[in-house]
Design a protein around this motif. Structure first.
Motif, PDB file in Angstrom:
ATOM      1  N   HIS A 121       6.031 -16.132   1.948  1.00 32.07           N
ATOM      2  CA  HIS A 121       4.938 -17.056   2.301  1.00 32.07           C
ATOM      3  C   HIS A 121       4.104 -16.534   3.470  1.00 32.07           C
ATOM      4  O   HIS A 121       3.704 -17.302   4.347  1.00 32.07           O
ATOM      5  N   VAL A 122       3.895 -15.242   3.490  1.00 36.48           N
ATOM      6  CA  VAL A 122       3.046 -14.658   4.536  1.00 36.48           C
ATOM      7  C   VAL A 122       1.607 -14.700   4.010  1.00 36.48           C
ATOM      8  O   VAL A 122       1.285 -14.042   3.018  1.00 36.48           O
ATOM      9  N   VAL A 123       0.777 -15.502   4.632  1.00 33.06           N
ATOM     10  CA  VAL A 123      -0.545 -15.803   4.085  1.00 33.06           C
ATOM     11  C   VAL A 123      -1.643 -15.032   4.826  1.00 33.06           C
ATOM     12  O   VAL A 123      -1.709 -15.059   6.063  1.00 33.06           O
ATOM     13  N   ALA A 124      -2.480 -14.351   4.009  1.00 37.64           N
ATOM     14  CA  ALA A 124      -3.608 -13.604   4.579  1.00 37.64           C
ATOM     15  C   ALA A 124      -4.573 -14.587   5.239  1.00 37.64           C
ATOM     16  O   ALA A 124      -4.937 -15.604   4.650  1.00 37.64           O
ATOM     17  N   GLY A 125      -4.948 -14.296   6.467  1.00 40.66           N
ATOM     18  CA  GLY A 125      -5.871 -15.173   7.179  1.00 40.66           C
ATOM     19  C   GLY A 125      -5.149 -16.233   7.995  1.00 40.66           C
ATOM     20  O   GLY A 125      -5.708 -16.776   8.937  1.00 40.66           O
ATOM     21  N   ARG A 126      -3.893 -16.525   7.616  1.00 42.51           N
ATOM     22  CA  ARG A 126      -3.122 -17.503   8.394  1.00 42.51           C
ATOM     23  C   ARG A 126      -2.088 -16.787   9.265  1.00 42.51           C
ATOM     24  O   ARG A 126      -2.036 -16.973  10.472  1.00 42.51           O
ATOM     25  N   ASP A 127      -1.322 -15.899   8.608  1.00 43.22           N
ATOM     26  CA  ASP A 127      -0.237 -15.230   9.330  1.00 43.22           C
ATOM     27  C   ASP A 127      -0.589 -13.821   9.766  1.00 43.22           C
ATOM     28  O   ASP A 127       0.140 -13.192  10.527  1.00 43.22           O
ATOM     29  N   PHE A 128      -1.656 -13.310   9.227  1.00 44.31           N
ATOM     30  CA  PHE A 128      -2.155 -12.005   9.683  1.00 44.31           C
ATOM     31  C   PHE A 128      -3.631 -11.917   9.349  1.00 44.31           C
ATOM     32  O   PHE A 128      -4.147 -12.654   8.507  1.00 44.31           O
ATOM     33  N   GLU A 129      -4.271 -11.001  10.029  1.00 40.35           N
ATOM     34  CA  GLU A 129      -5.713 -10.791   9.896  1.00 40.35           C
ATOM     35  C   GLU A 129      -5.890  -9.292   9.656  1.00 40.35           C
ATOM     36  O   GLU A 129      -5.400  -8.501  10.438  1.00 40.35           O
ATOM     37  N   ALA A 130      -6.535  -8.918   8.551  1.00 38.54           N
ATOM     38  CA  ALA A 130      -6.778  -7.485   8.337  1.00 38.54           C
ATOM     39  C   ALA A 130      -8.072  -7.082   9.040  1.00 38.54           C
ATOM     40  O   ALA A 130      -8.931  -7.921   9.290  1.00 38.54           O
ATOM     41  N   ASP A 131      -8.162  -5.781   9.355  1.00 45.00           N
ATOM     42  CA  ASP A 131      -9.381  -5.281  10.005  1.00 45.00           C
ATOM     43  C   ASP A 131     -10.447  -4.902   8.995  1.00 45.00           C
ATOM     44  O   ASP A 131     -11.513  -4.432   9.362  1.00 45.00           O
ATOM     45  N   GLY A 132     -10.136  -5.070   7.705  1.00 46.15           N
ATOM     46  CA  GLY A 132     -11.117  -4.730   6.668  1.00 46.15           C
ATOM     47  C   GLY A 132     -10.391  -4.383   5.389  1.00 46.15           C
ATOM     48  O   GLY A 132      -9.153  -4.436   5.326  1.00 46.15           O
ATOM     49  N   THR A 133     -11.148  -4.026   4.363  1.00 47.26           N
ATOM     50  CA  THR A 133     -10.515  -3.630   3.112  1.00 47.26           C
ATOM     51  C   THR A 133     -10.640  -2.120   2.922  1.00 47.26           C
ATOM     52  O   THR A 133     -11.445  -1.459   3.585  1.00 47.26           O
ATOM     53  N   ILE A 134      -9.815  -1.603   2.023  1.00 44.82           N
ATOM     54  CA  ILE A 134      -9.822  -0.165   1.735  1.00 44.82           C
ATOM     55  C   ILE A 134      -9.571   0.041   0.241  1.00 44.82           C
ATOM     56  O   ILE A 134      -8.755  -0.670  -0.354  1.00 44.82           O
ATOM     57  N   GLU A 135     -10.308   0.980  -0.342  1.00 41.45           N
ATOM     58  CA  GLU A 135     -10.112   1.306  -1.760  1.00 41.45           C
ATOM     59  C   GLU A 135      -9.174   2.506  -1.838  1.00 41.45           C
ATOM     60  O   GLU A 135      -9.605   3.652  -1.899  1.00 41.45           O
ATOM     61  N   ALA A 136      -7.884   2.262  -1.763  1.00 43.66           N
ATOM     62  CA  ALA A 136      -6.927   3.366  -1.768  1.00 43.66           C
ATOM     63  C   ALA A 136      -5.851   3.187  -2.818  1.00 43.66           C
ATOM     64  O   ALA A 136      -5.113   4.121  -3.118  1.00 43.66           O
ATOM     65  N   ALA A 137      -5.749   1.996  -3.405  1.00 44.11           N
ATOM     66  CA  ALA A 137      -4.720   1.777  -4.424  1.00 44.11           C
ATOM     67  C   ALA A 137      -5.127   2.470  -5.715  1.00 44.11           C
ATOM     68  O   ALA A 137      -6.314   2.587  -6.020  1.00 44.11           O
ATOM     69  N   GLU A 138      -4.141   2.924  -6.444  1.00 44.32           N
ATOM     70  CA  GLU A 138      -4.400   3.595  -7.716  1.00 44.32           C
ATOM     71  C   GLU A 138      -5.169   2.672  -8.656  1.00 44.32           C
ATOM     72  O   GLU A 138      -5.012   1.454  -8.629  1.00 44.32           O
ATOM     73  N   VAL A 139      -5.996   3.296  -9.487  1.00 41.48           N
ATOM     74  CA  VAL A 139      -6.689   2.574 -10.547  1.00 41.48           C
ATOM     75  C   VAL A 139      -5.865   2.787 -11.807  1.00 41.48           C
ATOM     76  O   VAL A 139      -5.356   3.881 -12.033  1.00 41.48           O
ATOM     77  N   ARG A 140      -5.697   1.727 -12.595  1.00 39.13           N
ATOM     78  CA  ARG A 140      -4.845   1.867 -13.781  1.00 39.13           C
ATOM     79  C   ARG A 140      -5.597   1.505 -15.047  1.00 39.13           C
ATOM     80  O   ARG A 140      -6.505   0.675 -15.024  1.00 39.13           O
TER      81      ARG A 140
END
Ligand code: ATP
Ligand code: MG
Length: 580
Positions: free
Chosen positions: A383-402
């Protein structure tokens, strides 16, 4: 042109070179077209040189057709031009740098934007001078991290690079379109099977950059194509469509005991079994640590990347995203220096307080809940919620495309293939004109900043790509326009047969064909046949045993067909084949 194998500087090999992995490398070496000098550095022997020149001729003809003018720059260049644009440093380890006897810095040109910009600035001043497109076919140098596959990825290679100079954006678009069409004609003539794909994220303006990728299972580039719409892109350029934000009421973060769960799979099984969470790998958030080197400085930044646990990091996408920064593996000793990072159990909850930059995959949208590391050995957090329990500094396109991922344009599933980049067209805009202060004086006496395009074709790479796409277990299979000769006349056995072969060769040459004749005495027919298959000329004419009955054999290398024909018809039949 008439080449005689009795004197031709050519030795074919029966064995593949030990360092060769891909067919083009094996065959071009075995057939005596190229020889290795050092990693990624090759010499061209007579047949190879002819093929290379044939590719260059096609490129030249199509560039001239769009009104581009050929020039030639040195490969050895002084540092200041590249200093002015920052590329002396940004190019990183890929740039060959050297010093002259006085200690002045030089480089071997990896690409020539700076030089062309400077040349145009020196010659042109009025808006009336524009537009102009210049090109060269020239040797480039890049100290590639992974030179491979012979001439496919060289450290010294031949490139056609052209640059367009226009007064406005519409002009640049026109120059770009003309190049696109020229490239289509070039690669069609070269007989290459290719796709035109986006090379830059759609976010950066759609058609600002496209690559021509030759389809090949050995290719280093991965590209996606939509089977529904005409979207196709290099995997590096694919932009992830974030899922819609669904806000469900999430319980507070719960720390779970997760001993012996070294992989995502074991983690998922464990939390489902012991805590009944009913998750899949896609519900876990995996955090990968890298260090990012800035070229020209010793600075290494620690960066953490969060991706859904069912996806790997695609290193090429990561590199493309971070460029000119260079990602490196975060080693055990790096972890030792960062006691706050618990290896294997990193969660983003603490990264703000540690002052470490955190970028997430676009699927990690605000409000989404994750199972991730709890920053304690043997523990994960749910239950670790983006925006509630952490804040990212931005997005990144690094995950593989499938395969099966949604097309960013129409949502249908994407397919995935591999390719080799043979050309690249790019609307540069004003970056280099700004650096050089390249202006034209406008009709009103005010300066107009010039806008540029840059366009490359891998000329030497194309030779390997053609081979990669066209060969069989016996050897090379050249398309006629590129082949070192139109016809290979093989005289086997007796002197008389060799003599007739030589006569046919002279006749065909006088009729305008490019001819290779095997007039070697004392070489067995078997060896001659093997060589002719290996060398791969489109038409083969065998003057052998049948000669006594007045017949010769006509072979089509690509089709693999053989036909006995009367000697008297041989010249006309070969000419007809050459014109077909
Ligand atoms: P790659 O992604 O394959 O490294 P690139 O994007 O760095 O290529 P560009 O700078 O766009 O290459 O160069 C233009 C063309 O030159 C490329 O499309 C390719 O055909 C060719 N080329 C680039 N690098 C090499 C190389 N090391 N050996 C042979 N040809 C190359
Ligand atoms: Mg490129």
């Amino acid at each position: 042109m008439l080449l005689r194998m009795s004197t031709l500087f050519l030795r074919t090999l029966r064995e593949d070179p030990a360092d060769a992995e891909v067919p083009s490398h094996k065959l071009l070496v075995r057939a005596g077209y190229v020889r290795r000098v050092a990693p990624g550095i090759y010499s061209w022997l007579p047949l190879g040189k002819i093929v290379l020149e044939n590719v260059a001729r096609v490129v030249r003809e199509e560039m001239n057709r769009i009104g581009a003018q050929e020039v030639l720059f040195p490969a050895l260049l002084p540092r200041d031009y590249y200093e002015a644009t920052g590329r002396w440093t940004e190019y990183g380890d890929t740039l060959f740098r050297l010093k002259d006897r006085k200690g002045a810095d030089y480089l071997l040109g990896p690409t020539h934007e700076e030089m062309f910009t400077d040349m145009v600035k020196g010659e042109y001043s009025s808006y009336k001078d524009y537009p102009v497109t210049l090109y060269q076919i020239q040797t480039k140098y890049r100290d590639e991290a992974r030179p491979r596959a012979g001439i496919l990825r060289g450290r010294e290679f031949v490139m056609k690079d052209s640059y367009s100079f226009d007064l406005d954006d519409d002009g640049l678009k026109r120059s770009y379109e003309m190049h696109r069409e020229a490239y289509i004609r070039i690669f069609d003539r070269l007989g290459i099977d290719y796709r035109v794909v986006f090379a830059m994220s759609g976010a950066m303006g759609g058609s600002a950059s496209e690559e021509f990728l030759a389809t090949a299972p050995t290719g280093e580039d991965t590209f996606v194509a939509c089977r529904n719409c005409d979207y196709a892109a290099n995997a590096e350029a694919v932009v992830t469509t974030p899922p819609p934000v669904v806000r469900t009421e999430q319980p507070a973060v719960r720390v779970l005991d997760t001993p012996n769960t070294p992989t995502i799979e074991t983690l998922v099984d464990h939390v489902n079994e012991h805590f009944g969470l009913g998750i899949t790998a896609a519900d876990t958030l995996k955090n990968i640590v890298v260090k990012v080197r800035t070229p020209g400085s010793d600075k290494l930044e620690t960066l953490i990347i969060g991706v859904p646990g069912d996806r790997e990091i695609d290193f090429k996408r990561l590199e493309a995203f971070l460029a000119p920064g260079v990602p490196e593996i975060f080693e055990a000793e790096d972890f030792a220096r960062h006691p706050g990072l618990v290896r294997g159990y990193i969660g983003p909850q603490v990264l703000k307080s540690l002052g470490i930059r955190y970028l997430v995959d676009p699927r990690v949208v605000e409000g989404s809940a994750w199972v991730t590391g709890a920053n304690q050995p043997g523990k994960h957090a749910a239950h670790v919620v983006a925006g509630r329990d952490f804040e990212a500094d931005g997005t990144i396109e690094a995950a593989e495309v499938r395969a099966g991922d949604a097309c960013p344009r129409c949502g249908h599933p994407l397919s995935i293939d591999r390719g080799i980049e043979i050309g690249h067209i790019f609307q540069l805009g004003r970056k280099y004109a700004d650096a050089a202060g390249l202006d034209a004086l406008g009709p009103d006496g005010k300066p107009i900043r010039i806008t540029m395009g840059s366009y490359g074709v891998g000329v030497s790479r194309a030779v390997a790509v053609i081979t990669e796409q066209r060969h069989d277990e016996l050897g090379l299979v050249w398309p006629r326009e590129i082949a070192p000769a139109d016809v290979h006349i093989v005289g086997t056995g007796k002197e008389n047969q060799i003599e007739v072969a030589a006569q046919l060769a002279e006749t065909l040459e006088s009729r305008g064909l490019r001819v290779l004749v095997d007039d070697r005495a004392g070489v067995s027919p078997g060896v001659k046949f093997k060589d002719s298959e290996l060398l791969g000329l489109p038409t083969v004419l065998i003057v052998g045993r049948g000669l006594a009955q007045g017949v010769v054999e006509l072979r089509d290398r690509a089709a693999g067909t053989k036909e006995e024909i009367p000697l008297a018809e041989a010249v006309d039949r070969v000419l007809a084949a050459a014109q077909a």
